[in-house]
Design an enzyme around this catalytic site. Structure first.
Site, PDB file in Angstrom:
ATOM      1  N   GLN A   5     -32.545  39.875  21.190  1.00 45.23           N
ATOM      2  CA  GLN A   5     -31.454  40.800  21.066  1.00 45.23           C
ATOM      3  C   GLN A   5     -30.830  39.813  22.706  1.00 45.23           C
ATOM      4  OE1 GLN A   5     -32.038  44.588  23.172  1.00 45.23           O
ATOM      5  NE2 GLN A   5     -29.806  45.315  23.366  1.00 45.23           N
ATOM      6  N   LEU A   6     -32.702  40.213  23.255  1.00 40.68           N
ATOM      7  CA  LEU A   6     -32.132  39.479  24.541  1.00 40.68           C
ATOM      8  C   LEU A   6     -32.114  37.723  24.216  1.00 40.68           C
ATOM      9  CD1 LEU A   6     -32.529  38.856  27.889  1.00 40.68           C
ATOM     10  CD2 LEU A   6     -35.322  38.728  27.350  1.00 40.68           C
ATOM     11  N   ASP A  27     -36.770  30.912  16.382  1.00 36.73           N
ATOM     12  CA  ASP A  27     -37.278  31.836  15.962  1.00 36.73           C
ATOM     13  C   ASP A  27     -38.367  31.824  14.791  1.00 36.73           C
ATOM     14  OD1 ASP A  27     -36.430  35.260  16.996  1.00 36.73           O
ATOM     15  OD2 ASP A  27     -36.410  34.546  14.705  1.00 36.73           O
ATOM     16  N   ILE A  28     -38.338  33.557  14.083  1.00 34.50           N
ATOM     17  CA  ILE A  28     -39.451  33.131  13.670  1.00 34.50           C
ATOM     18  C   ILE A  28     -38.631  33.066  11.563  1.00 34.50           C
ATOM     19  CG2 ILE A  28     -39.912  35.779  12.998  1.00 34.50           C
ATOM     20  CD1 ILE A  28     -42.744  34.666  11.896  1.00 34.50           C
ATOM     21  N   ASP A  36     -43.672  30.193  14.373  1.00 37.77           N
ATOM     22  CA  ASP A  36     -43.687  31.745  14.269  1.00 37.77           C
ATOM     23  C   ASP A  36     -44.744  31.358  15.549  1.00 37.77           C
ATOM     24  OD1 ASP A  36     -46.107  33.512  12.163  1.00 37.77           O
ATOM     25  OD2 ASP A  36     -46.066  33.887  14.338  1.00 37.77           O
ATOM     26  N   TYR A  65     -46.535  49.122  22.565  1.00 39.51           N
ATOM     27  CA  TYR A  65     -45.797  48.405  23.363  1.00 39.51           C
ATOM     28  C   TYR A  65     -45.366  48.259  24.506  1.00 39.51           C
ATOM     29  CZ  TYR A  65     -40.878  46.565  24.558  1.00 39.51           C
ATOM     30  OH  TYR A  65     -40.091  46.024  25.842  1.00 39.51           O
TER      31      TYR A  65
HETATM   32  C1  VAH Z   1     -37.478  49.548  23.663  1.00 35.91           C
HETATM   33  N1  VAH Z   1     -34.873  48.300  23.891  1.00 35.91           N
HETATM   34  O1  VAH Z   1     -36.652  50.363  23.545  1.00 35.91           O
HETATM   35  C2  VAH Z   1     -37.164  48.077  24.063  1.00 35.91           C
HETATM   36  C3  VAH Z   1     -37.484  48.525  25.634  1.00 35.91           C
HETATM   37  C4  VAH Z   1     -37.590  50.242  27.536  1.00 35.91           C
HETATM   38  C5  VAH Z   1     -36.889  49.691  26.500  1.00 35.91           C
HETATM   39  O2  VAH Z   1     -38.435  47.995  26.598  1.00 35.91           O
HETATM   40  O3  VAH Z   1     -38.281  49.515  23.491  1.00 35.91           O
END
Ligand code: VAH
Length: 313
Positions: A10-11, A32-33, A50, A140
């Protein structure tokens, strides 16, 4: 050259274009992979890569005389909860390798995105400060918090000029909704112009810090072009623009599509959203390198609804 890893995300889809505008397409390598995603990079060099393949990354950096790396490849919050160990491995091992490579090859600059996901349930929720308790409870978020510690470490110990931003939810029309908890706010526009009902996977009053993609691109370039001595925070800068709830973004769209309807059916992503702040204090970014956002919710909605209908993916 400037190397972008994870350019088709996306970014990356939008940042790569801006980097090609600045450095010239012949000096930008979009990787990109996913081979199918490389078609959109007809304005710069592109190749499959990768982020976990250390030999391939190292070989490319040497062969293409890479001086800057934008390392964007990562598994986002919602997807990460479905594959915790893979998410940790990709998000963490690839960053560590890039930092080590930057040290060994004496690269000029590294960019690595962090996120408001580094904040957790016991972080102050309103105007979350740059320095505060951070106990993220998503893989994450854990990987982004650990990544920030490593970025600061490589800067302080080895002088690697790595820079980072804690992005809020990023909203753009040039890529389809991905595995992010904030991606409801991308999908809602697609449903509106398709004349379909929208089911929000977050409750109507779930406030989250958000930002329109052009603001995120501007912040990234401003940070990367700031004189080194102005970049005083080497973990990652808080960055903010707007905060809104599903109800508010729906209302902003309804101004343009009066027939548009919404309902709320929260799923596991509600728990992720509830662990994140409602709004962010980004005064350090504004003080240190002059950050300022341009888009509020109504301007973002107007711009997206103007461009999305005719945008070809
Ligand atoms: C997500 N768009 O939702 C990302 C971001 C703060 C959200 O890190 O995981």
């Amino acid at each position: 050259s400037v190397l972008i890893i994870g350019a088709a995300g996306q970014l990356g889809s939008e940042l790569t274009q801006e980097l090609a505008n600045i450095y010239g397409g012949e000096n930008v390598i979009a990787t990109d992979i996913n081979p199918q995603a490389l078609y959109k990079f007809d304005y710069c060099k592109s190749m499959v890569l990768d982020a976990m393949d250390k030999n391939a990354v190292s070989k490319l950096v040497k062969e293409e005389n890479v001086k800057q790396i934008y390392h964007l490849a990562a598994v986002l919050s919602a997807t990460g909860e479905k594959n915790p160990l893979f998410a940790w491995q990709l998000n963490m091992d690839s960053l560590l390798f890039i930092l080590e490579l930057a040290k060994e090859e004496k690269l000029d600059k590294i960019y690595w995105p962090s996120s408001i996901a580094v904040f957790g349930p016991n972080t102050p929720k309103v105007n979350t400060p740059q320095y505060c308790v951070k106990e993220p409870n998503t893989v994450y978020g854990i990987s982004k918090q650990a990544g920030e510690r490593w970025c600061e470490y490589y800067f302080q110990k080895f002088g690697v000029d790595v820079r980072s931003l804690r992005y809020p939810g990023l909203i753009g029309y040039k890529s389809l909704p991905g595995g992010g908890t904030t991606d409801y706010a991308v999908d809602i526009y697609h449903k509106a112009i398709a004349g379909e009902h929208f089911v929000s996977f977050l409750n109507e009053n779930t406030y989250l810090p958000m930002m329109y993609m052009p603001d995120a691109i501007k912040a990234t370039i401003d940070l990367m072009h700031a004189p080194k001595e102005k970049v005083k925070i080497r973990s990652s800068y808080n960055l903010a623009a707007i905060s809104f709830s599903p109800k508010e973004i729906y209302e902003s769209i309804k101004q343009h599509y009066p027939e548009f309807t919404i309902s709320y059916s929260p799923d596991f992503r509600q728990g992720i959203a509830d662990s994140w702040p409602d709004s962010i204090d980004d005064s350090r970014a504004r003080e240190d390198w002059g950050w300022d956002h341009a888009y509020d919710l109504s301007k973002m909605t107007e711009d997206i609804l103007k461009h999305l209908p005719s945008y070809s993916f």
